[in-house]
Design an enzyme around this catalytic site. Sequence first.
Site, PDB file in Angstrom:
ATOM      1  N   GLU A  40       0.890  -1.184  -0.074  1.00 52.31           N
ATOM      2  CA  GLU A  40       0.197   0.074   0.032  1.00 52.31           C
ATOM      3  C   GLU A  40       0.957   1.140   0.069  1.00 52.31           C
ATOM      4  OE1 GLU A  40      -3.412   1.417   3.249  1.00 52.31           O
ATOM      5  OE2 GLU A  40      -1.655   0.463   3.902  1.00 52.31           O
ATOM      6  N   LYS A 112      -9.244   0.794  -1.894  1.00 51.88           N
ATOM      7  CA  LYS A 112      -9.499   0.235  -0.643  1.00 51.88           C
ATOM      8  C   LYS A 112     -10.816   0.492  -0.275  1.00 51.88           C
ATOM      9  CE  LYS A 112      -7.017   0.661   3.783  1.00 51.88           C
ATOM     10  NZ  LYS A 112      -6.085   1.236   4.677  1.00 51.88           N
ATOM     11  N   CYS A 150      -4.436  -3.619   3.315  1.00 47.63           N
ATOM     12  CA  CYS A 150      -4.242  -3.329   4.830  1.00 47.63           C
ATOM     13  C   CYS A 150      -5.294  -3.565   5.722  1.00 47.63           C
ATOM     14  CB  CYS A 150      -3.784  -1.943   4.992  1.00 47.63           C
ATOM     15  SG  CYS A 150      -2.711  -1.465   6.593  1.00 47.63           S
TER      16      CYS A 150
END
Length: 264
Positions: A40, A112, A150
């Site tokens: 990321e 995301k 994440c």
Amino acid sequence: MRVAVAQPASTDDVAANLAEIARLSEEAAGLGAEVVLFPEYATYEKKRLDETFARAAQPLDGPVCAELASTARRHGITLVAGVVEASPAPDRPYNTLAAFSPDGTLAAAYRKIHLFDAQGQRESDFISPAPSAEPVTFDAGGVTFGLMTCYDLRFPELAAALAEAGAQVLALGASWVPGELKTQQWRTLSAARAIDNAVFVAGSCQAPPISIGSSLIIDPQGDVLALLGPDPGVVVADLDLARIASTRLEFPVVEQRRIPSSRP
């Protein structure tokens, strides 16, 4: 298939980050990797999110992604890296994982879903969430990869949706915020998502001091095939896809999964 997880220590110097991505990609390709996963915010990162991320944002056909595509093409690899993608909201870009095929074409882009509003941070103040919660997958060398970023790791529903969409490998890019027990949680949750879904997990994480390192590759039974420490670097592992079938024969979790409804 041989997969690599690369662990840079990205900064707010985009040119330097792209050079490091190119260097680690060359190293991974030299080790025989067909797919190379970066974390990321691989192309732009700071200890805390701020308004500069919006200024660093570019569209997926901009110069940053063009350079990533060139690196993939030059080494004949599938390259996945976290970029800051311009969104319709000028002050809140997307946190995106972009996957480039060996010919340099964009294979997939995952924005995301679960923004990190935790541990005193508010990613949503500076980043737009994905407009859709649909799982994003891509194929490389006959293997289906599912993309996660994440904080997504803490939400098992997304990993399950990716597995049901056909993902054999969960490609996880992260900049896991350091803290008490955080390295343990990263490793435990990565193994859990592999075991939950009888898939491989390849997790690339930023190196310290911004993140925790510990990039890893885990098999469907939770066995750690490869693990990095805190230092920047690359590690590879060969994924035996028959391991998925044998695990699901023993534990048919995907076939048997039933999601309880919380509604009356």
